[in-house]
Structures are given as structure tokens and as C-alpha cells.
Design an enzyme around this catalytic site. Sequence first.
Site, PDB file in Angstrom:
ATOM      1  N   VAL A 380      26.571  25.312  22.395  1.00 20.78           N
ATOM      2  CA  VAL A 380      26.998  24.592  21.268  1.00 20.78           C
ATOM      3  C   VAL A 380      27.354  23.150  21.515  1.00 20.78           C
ATOM      4  CG1 VAL A 380      29.064  24.483  19.577  1.00 20.78           C
ATOM      5  CG2 VAL A 380      27.978  26.550  19.998  1.00 20.78           C
ATOM      6  N   GLU A 385      25.161  18.686  17.296  1.00 18.66           N
ATOM      7  CA  GLU A 385      25.497  19.072  15.936  1.00 18.66           C
ATOM      8  C   GLU A 385      25.573  18.049  14.490  1.00 18.66           C
ATOM      9  OE1 GLU A 385      27.416  19.740  18.391  1.00 18.66           O
ATOM     10  OE2 GLU A 385      27.081  21.893  18.668  1.00 18.66           O
ATOM     11  N   ASP A 427      -1.740  -5.382  -3.250  1.00 15.42           N
ATOM     12  CA  ASP A 427      -2.672  -5.854  -4.389  1.00 15.42           C
ATOM     13  C   ASP A 427      -2.327  -7.363  -4.727  1.00 15.42           C
ATOM     14  OD1 ASP A 427      -4.239  -5.667  -6.546  1.00 15.42           O
ATOM     15  OD2 ASP A 427      -2.952  -4.914  -7.761  1.00 15.42           O
ATOM     16  N   THR A 693     -20.102 -12.879  -7.020  1.00 20.74           N
ATOM     17  CA  THR A 693     -19.405 -12.006  -5.975  1.00 20.74           C
ATOM     18  C   THR A 693     -19.015 -13.154  -4.987  1.00 20.74           C
ATOM     19  OG1 THR A 693     -20.923 -10.264  -6.215  1.00 20.74           O
ATOM     20  CG2 THR A 693     -19.829 -10.493  -4.118  1.00 20.74           C
ATOM     21  N   LYS A 748      -9.895   0.967  -1.195  1.00 25.87           N
ATOM     22  CA  LYS A 748      -8.392   1.066  -0.731  1.00 25.87           C
ATOM     23  C   LYS A 748      -8.007   1.992   0.082  1.00 25.87           C
ATOM     24  CE  LYS A 748      -6.613  -1.648  -4.589  1.00 25.87           C
ATOM     25  NZ  LYS A 748      -5.603  -1.772  -5.583  1.00 25.87           N
ATOM     26  N   ASP A 767       0.433  -1.846  -8.444  1.00 25.45           N
ATOM     27  CA  ASP A 767       1.143  -1.878  -9.962  1.00 25.45           C
ATOM     28  C   ASP A 767       0.463  -1.048 -11.005  1.00 25.45           C
ATOM     29  OD1 ASP A 767      -0.654  -3.780 -10.120  1.00 25.45           O
ATOM     30  OD2 ASP A 767       0.559  -5.235 -11.187  1.00 25.45           O
TER      31      ASP A 767
END
Length: 1125
Positions: A380, A385, A427, A693, A748, A767
Site C-alpha cells: 500500500v 495512491e 489552416d 497554381t 492534410k 475552422d
Amino acid sequence: MPGNRRYNSTTPLLADSDRSDGPFKIDPNELGKLVDPKSQEQLEKLGGVKRICELLRVDPTTGLSPDEQSVEDGESFGDRKRAFGKNLPTIASFRRNQGYSHSFFALPTLVLQVLPAAKSKSYLELVVEAYYDKTLIMLTIAALVSLAVGLWEDYSPRHPADEPRIGWVEGTAILVAVAAVVFTNATNDYQKEIQFKKLNAKKEDRTVKVLRGGKEHQISVFDLNVGDILLLEPGDIIPVDALYLDGHNLACDESSATGESDTMKKREAPGDCFILSGSKVLEGVARVVVIAVGPNSFFGKTMMSMRNTTAEETPLQLKLDILAEQIAKLGMAAALIMLLVLVFKYFIKAALGPEDEYPDDEEIASAMISIVIQAITIIVVAVPEGLPMAVTLALAFATTQMLRDNNLVRVLSACETMGNATAVCSDKTGTLTQNKMTVVEGSLAQKTFDNIDKAKDWHQQVQPDVAALIVESIAVNSNAFEGKDDNGRPAFVGSKTECALLGFAQSLGYDYAHIRSSAKIAKVYPFASQKKTMSVVTRNHDGVAKSKGQKDYRVFVKGASEIVLQACTHYLDDQGNVHSLNGDARSQFDIIITKYAEKALRTITLAYRDVSTSEFNKFTDDEPPNRDLVCIGVVGIQDPLRPGVVEAVAAFRKAGVFVRMVCPSTCYRILLCLLWNVCTDDNGLFLFQLQITGDNLTTASAIARNAGILTPGGIALTGPEFRGKTPEEQAKIVPRLQVLARSSPTDKTIVVTRLQQADEVVAMTGDGTNDGPALKLADVGFSMGIAGTEVAKEASDIILMDDNFNSILKALRWGRAVNDGVRKFLTFQLTVNIAAVILSFISAVSSDDSESILSAVQLLWVIIVYSIFGQWQRLVNLIMDTLAALALATEPPTDDLLERKPAPKRAHLINYRMAKMIVGQAIFQIGINLFLINLGGAIFHLDNKAHGKAVLKTIIFNTFVFLQIFNEINCRRIDDTLNVFRNILHNWIFLGVQVVVITGQIIIINYGGLAFSTVPLNFVFHPISLTTRQWIATILIGSLSLPVGFIIRLLPNCFVPEEFVNEERKPSVTYEQMRMDSAIRDVRSELRVFAALRKPRRTLSGGKPRRLTANAKNRQESVEAANRN
């Protein structure tokens, strides 16, 4: 409804018999493939919009019949609901969530409520889940054994009649501690579930307009069915998936679904006719046919995928499990050794004694029970504990306090996981930026401003009539308007570019609504991608802005900088004078446009022209009069960074956390229109040029560079480029990857996966709906509380209530504070346990009666009661925060926590400095107590009778307790900081804890009696008592823990391997290495240029090159060698 309708025949396409009853010849899966992802091919496969309406048994001109019923049960639209699903006004459940959404641009709770509710866990299930812990189960077993043995001993015939029955105390106290941990966890989770449901409960219903039976009806959103003809207006939140039928200038904000802030123009097929659930109507009106509702919609599928996931164990939980097993093994080993030694000692002693004194069977049994109790006590004592309680309450308190810092923790373990974070993938839109297009720079009327704060200075530099003319051009030539968000706050609705211009006019103090209402509009030429401009003709009157050469009418034009500037022949200065736009002036405007473009700003040019009535009469309705214009100026528009982002990124870097920006991609972008790099075919379809791009990556890189994310040596890629590489190549790139533009949700998740494979602890922010999978996969997912969608919140672990990137820093501080708090408590607890175990073992083995100097109940007070009740320093705060539970003695977070690097994922829970303190303090405490056991009687002049032994035991017990009290102060610092009292006066709760513990010790000494094997303290004469001098002596001995801790911290670490002393994580690539590599590449590039310039030149006639001299040849060889290296 304005605009040409595609379905305008008065004769229904389908007979009434075909629109009612009977099976549908199309299923929800086929309809779902239209929008996830948007598929023109699937639309053609199903036969187009008209054929889909036929398959859905709906006439686009009249809508569904309001009398449609199921043949089987007579339910309204019963067949339709069974075939395609229905909208139910039920509240979706949340995994320990308390989030809410009050943003004008966020998806309201209403859309969430069309999903079927997930089953919530009952309180009993939460209790069982909280109890399922190895340490708690081990403690329960030890408690039950101790309780059984204690009860047997209390009621055995040999129990002395004059002694109280206290054998049950040990086991009961441990069970109480276990129950406190379990019910604290379960109650905390249950309260969060209840609060979450309250926060997300429906407060008011919303109605939508549909066409049924040829008439407009307002119905509840929950009554929408697949096949309904839905009427859309500006400001509507679309709760279903639909296909565009007809309308006028419909533009939607799909950022809630795609994560991107760009506006999407809708048109009839074969254009972009796909309407996504969760998107918002910014401008225009339209009729659409509903093709998916509830869990079958784009939004619903994403929400449903966020449910029913199993949380993985956090790094701290894994380490605690390992530590608990190790401690249990050591405790069992110590108990077994003690058991064997005491049994062997008992029989040896009995055998060596007189034969007539050999114990009988009953005495042997009683002695064996006593020895077993001693062994159980060792187990114990060995097990900490209080550790489960400490961890639970530290996390519970941290989550409560984090809410004050605008971090709503949905998953309890997320805050401690965040403390070990090594990477943050953020993000861009809505997280790093404000998701609000703003005029950030401008050159108007030959006067410039480089930020919005200096716009007022610009306003003072130009003539009032000039400023009024500019504002009039913005107010009149626009379709945007001012409305209110869900909180009742003013917000602009419409094209985000026009909203930015109106915001600029409003910031100058002008009332655009008054200017617009007073204008007399003669002709309007809406924005067209072919022209890349928007024009309006107004009739001048006394209330309009004055201009030199003013005539009857005025043309206002705005649009693509190159297009509008090409149509200009003059320009306006700050005094209102008009000058010829010659070559030099035109070059100056070109330089300004190029400068803004390099900063990734969206450039808009404003122009005007005053025309006479005769000229106005020559204008046509189809061709805008964009010629001979006067250039007013150019403005640069950008979605600006949130306040504090730059500082937060710098602080993350200092804390050893690598920040990356991951920008989502959409199929169609208004950004392309604003950069004027799009054209259309004969059908009006958008055709993107190849350089888009690069422009998009350039924009993302510029924003990342402004935020401090993209640094020299860092890599910026697009999603398709990164996705196209092999896993091995991705693993090599990802340590240096700082920007990933045009990324899909798959990109991601790949980034998160590659980082986790490199033993990184990844935090992902987002988000939008498209961020859900990555938020779920990351170790810690952050969503935005204001601008975030409900899908993102459902997938996240922590919700940023203020949408501030800087709040993530606070989460990092709290996470590290929790980890440090657990380590501080562990240092204190293990010191007590080791000292108590060894002291009990030595005293029991060496004593004549095989009893420990510290009784089992005394040890229980020191080990259990103190370790639990010693956490009362958080109690006041937790009660105030409705958490009626105990709390840990942890320090609040400070900025010092950000000065160090994160610990490795597999770092030991007990580091070298902790181990040094634990071992050093344990040795000191054991030595002090053994010294008192052997020489305490002589030092305190005590006899060897019962009175003296009782006093000595009390002195040793009191000394042991005060050693722990002062050692708790010592454990406030687990590093080599010498000042353990730093900020202690600011933590009045900690001081209160010490008062409570000392008061409890006085009560035990005074009133413990036989239960604690102590003698009372009386300040007056008492035949058996501790004197004042003995009290002072025990306190002074206990205070020696402080100087001993000071000495231990001063011990040199030079003889210890560096990997044990320094536990900071060593990243594969550092910012310094990247800067050095970038500098080396720059030098090599310059050397190549220099080498190319120094190459021998041939003669004009093409003859042989000139012969090099020896020195020149040596120099050339040196340059070539440098290039090779």
C-alpha cells in the site's frame, strides 16, 4: 423572381400520377456522388438536372404536391422520407464538448439539429469507463485484501478488548481514494455532457421558403424533403444539398464546407450548379431542387463521420501506466522479501528460544497474520495512491482555467498532450487570417497609405470633394449591403471584395447607405468574368460629389487593374485635377500594381467619367461604356492576419514548436477572378490558366512569410506536388515543409501522418468542414469557436472561443503546466513512498517485535491522507467553478514554460533531475529517521518504558510528516532553480494548504490516541505529552529538507551522460540549420553566376577564345572547384 427561368412553362412536366406514389428510380448514394466531390460527370450520367427532377417525381415549375402521402400509412411524404431520409429536430451529441457557434459566417446550430442524435453515455457508463484504469484496479485489489485482513484481525479472539477495532481503516481509506478519483472523472464528464447539450439546444425554429403546389410556402427546416423546390435569398444558410435550377446572380460562401473564404458563383448546368449544405447565400436569388437532407447531405456525412471514435491514450497516460506497473512490481518484490524475512526471523527466534515458550498454533497464526499485514502495508505504501487523483484533478482544474483563457477543452487529456506538442499545422483562412477581406494598402488620387490605420491620414491629405467622389464610386458601384450577424452585430453581406471596399469607406466616417439611397441609378452593368469589370451609370444632381468638368451623367467603373487601367486616358490627383495618363504616369501605376501583387494583395482599380446626356443616350444595355476613363487609383485587398499571430508564431518557435501553414483548395475560386487569371468558354464555364497554381502558392507563401512561418530554408509546396511524391520523399520533405498550398483534406491527413511517423506530437488547427479528418487524426485538434463549423468542433479536442491563434500559446502553457504539475507531485509522492517503504522495512526487520516504527495508520495518513488532502490548494477555485472536487498543488503557468523545448514523446516520466531529488531526499529522510530510532531516546532524554517509547514514536512520526511538508515546498521546482520560494506569496492557496496540513497534524497528535499510536500535545503539564521543545525540534529537523534540496541542486552533472541530463527533444531539422542551408545555396548560386561571367568569351567572328593567363586560369579553377563543393 428576377432573371430568366429555365422552367417557365405552365404545363407540368409530369402528370400528377407520376408525381405521387410508387418507387423512386434513383437512390441517395447516386445523388450524393453529385456533391462529394462536385461531379459534372455524375450529373451527365444521371441525365442532367431536368432528368433528376423527373426521377424525384417533382415538377420544377410547381414543386411537390402539398397533399403527397404514403399509400401504406398515409404519412405526408412518407415514401420520400423512407427513400431519402428526413430532417429530425434532434440534437447531435458531442464528445465532452461545450462549444457553440455564434458567428455570422459560421454554420448555426440549426443545421446541426437535422442530424439524428448520437447515443449519450449514462452516468453509470462514465463511472465504469473512469474506473477502467490499471492503477485504480491494483489499488482496489490491495484495499480489499487489506480490508479483509483488517476485519479478521479486529474480530479475532486474540484482539485486545481495550484497543479499538481500526483494522478496517486502511482498506476503507484506499477505497475512498479510488472512489474519489472515479466519481470525480465521471461527474466531470457528465456535467460537460449536460452543459454541452444545453449550449447546443434549439432555442428557436427557422423557416425556409419552398414551392409546393405552385405556391410559395414557409415551412420548418425540419420539414424539407428531397425533391422540394427551395427558394434562396441573400443571407440564407442552406441546410440541404441541392442543384441550381434558375435565378439571378447567385453567389455562395462555401467556406464552412471547403475552409476557403472565396465566393462561388452559381449558374445553370453545365456550370457550377452544385449547392452544398452549410454554405451561405451572399447575393442573388435562385430556385434549387433538394437532392439530399440530414445524414445523407454533404454536411451530414461529414458530421456523422466524426462520431463513434475511440480516443487513444495520451503520452502522459502511457508513461503513468508504465510507471504504475514498475512501482507495483517493486512494491510486490519488497513486500515478498519482507514477508520471507519476517517469517524466517519469527521461526528462527522461536526455535532459538526456550522450548517451553515455543508458540502454539494460535499464536503462530496470529503472528503470521500480523506479518502479512506488514507486507500488505508495504504494498500500500509503495503504490502512489494519490497519483491518479493528482492527474485527474490537475487536468480537471486546467480545463476549467483554460476556459478563462478562451480554450474550451472537449477532451480532458488534450491539455496535457498539448504540453508535449512539437508541431502546429494551421489552416490559413479564419485561423491565421481574419476571414474578412480588408483594404490594407492603397494609392488613391496620387496619395498613398500602406496600412488601414493610415487611411485617415490619407483622407486629410486629399480635397473633400475628391474623397467624396472616391467614396461615392465605392458605395454606388456595389451590390453588397450591411446586415447583422447571429449576435445582432453589424456585418456586410455580399461579395467579399465589395465588403472590403464598403468597410474602407465606413472606416473613413462615410455613410454608404445614405450615399447609395440618394444616387439616381441610370444603368447597371453587373460584374462579368469576360469583362472583369463592374460598371454603373448615375445621373448627377445637387447631392452628388463634385468634380471638375462635371456633366449630366457619371460612369463609375471598378475591376481588374490591368483591364481598367487600359481603358483609362487620364488620372485624378489629390486636388481634383485631371491629368493625361501619359507613358510615365502609366508606368507609375504599373509599378504600384506590381508592388501590390508581390505582396499577394488583390488589386482593384477605381475609375470614373463624366458624360453628357447625348453621350449617355448612345450607351447600350449590353456593352459597358468603359473607355476614356479617369483613373482614381488602386487599392490592395487582403485577408489580414489576426492580431497577435506574428508574436504567437515567434513564441512557438522559441518554445521549440514548428508551425506550418496548410491552405485548403476549392474547385472554383473567386481569388482567380480577382487576380484576373481566368477566362470562360462559350458555355460560361471557368477555365483556369496554368499559372494560377503558382499565384496561389505565391499568395500563401507571402502570408506565411508575413506571419513569420515561412523562413529562409523552408519549403513551400502545393498539395498536388506533395501528394505526388513517394512516402519516402514526403518523409524527407516534411521536416522542412512550412507551407502547403491548395491542399485537399487528404493532403492534410498525409502531413499529419508523416509527422506522427517521425514521433512528432501534432496539433492541427482549422475552422472548416474540410478540416474535420485532419483534426480527428491529429494528437490535438483545435477548432474556431466563432468562425468554425460544427463539423470542425465535433472533430476537435479544444475549441478556441475567441478564434485567436494566440490562444493556442495559452493552451501550450497550460499543457506544460499540467505535465510539470504531475511531475512535481510525482517527485514529492515517490520521495515519501521510498522513504516510508525502506524505513518500514528496516524498522520491522530490526525490531524485536517485528513492527514498523511507523504504524500502518500513521503511514496511511502520510501516504494517502496527506497525498490526497495535500491537494486542497485548488479546492477553493474548483468550488467556484462548480467542480466540487479536490485539486492538485500545481503552480499556474508562466512564460518561463515557453523558454524550453518540448520533451521527446518517449522521454522518461522521471528525468535525471527528478531522480536526483527523489533519491537524495529519500536517503536524507531515511537517515534522519533511523538516527532518531536508534539515538532519539538518548537525545530527548526518554526512558525505555512505555511512556518513553510512546513519546519517541510520536516524535519520529511528527518529524517524518514535517519532512514531507517542507519537501513539498522543495518540490515546487523540479529543475535546477535554487529559489524554491519564487512567486510563493502569489499562490495563497498553496500557503493555505500548508496551514490545513499542519492543522491536521496537530489534530492527529492531540486526538489520534490509540488509532494513530500518538500521545497528545498539551501546552500545560501532562504526564505523557510532547513538550514545546520537542515540537520545535521536530519542526526544525523537518525544515532541513530545504537546505538538503539546495545542496542536491548544486551537485554537478558533469559525470552524467548528456542524454540523461538534457531531455529536450532534438528535431531532425532546426531553424538555424535551414537558415544555414539557405545561405549556402545563395552563395553557390552567386558563385555559379560569377563563374558564368568569368568564362572565356569568344571573338565576334566566332574564332577561338582568348588564351587565359596562368593567374586567370587558376582563378577559374578555384571558382569551378567551389561550385563542385
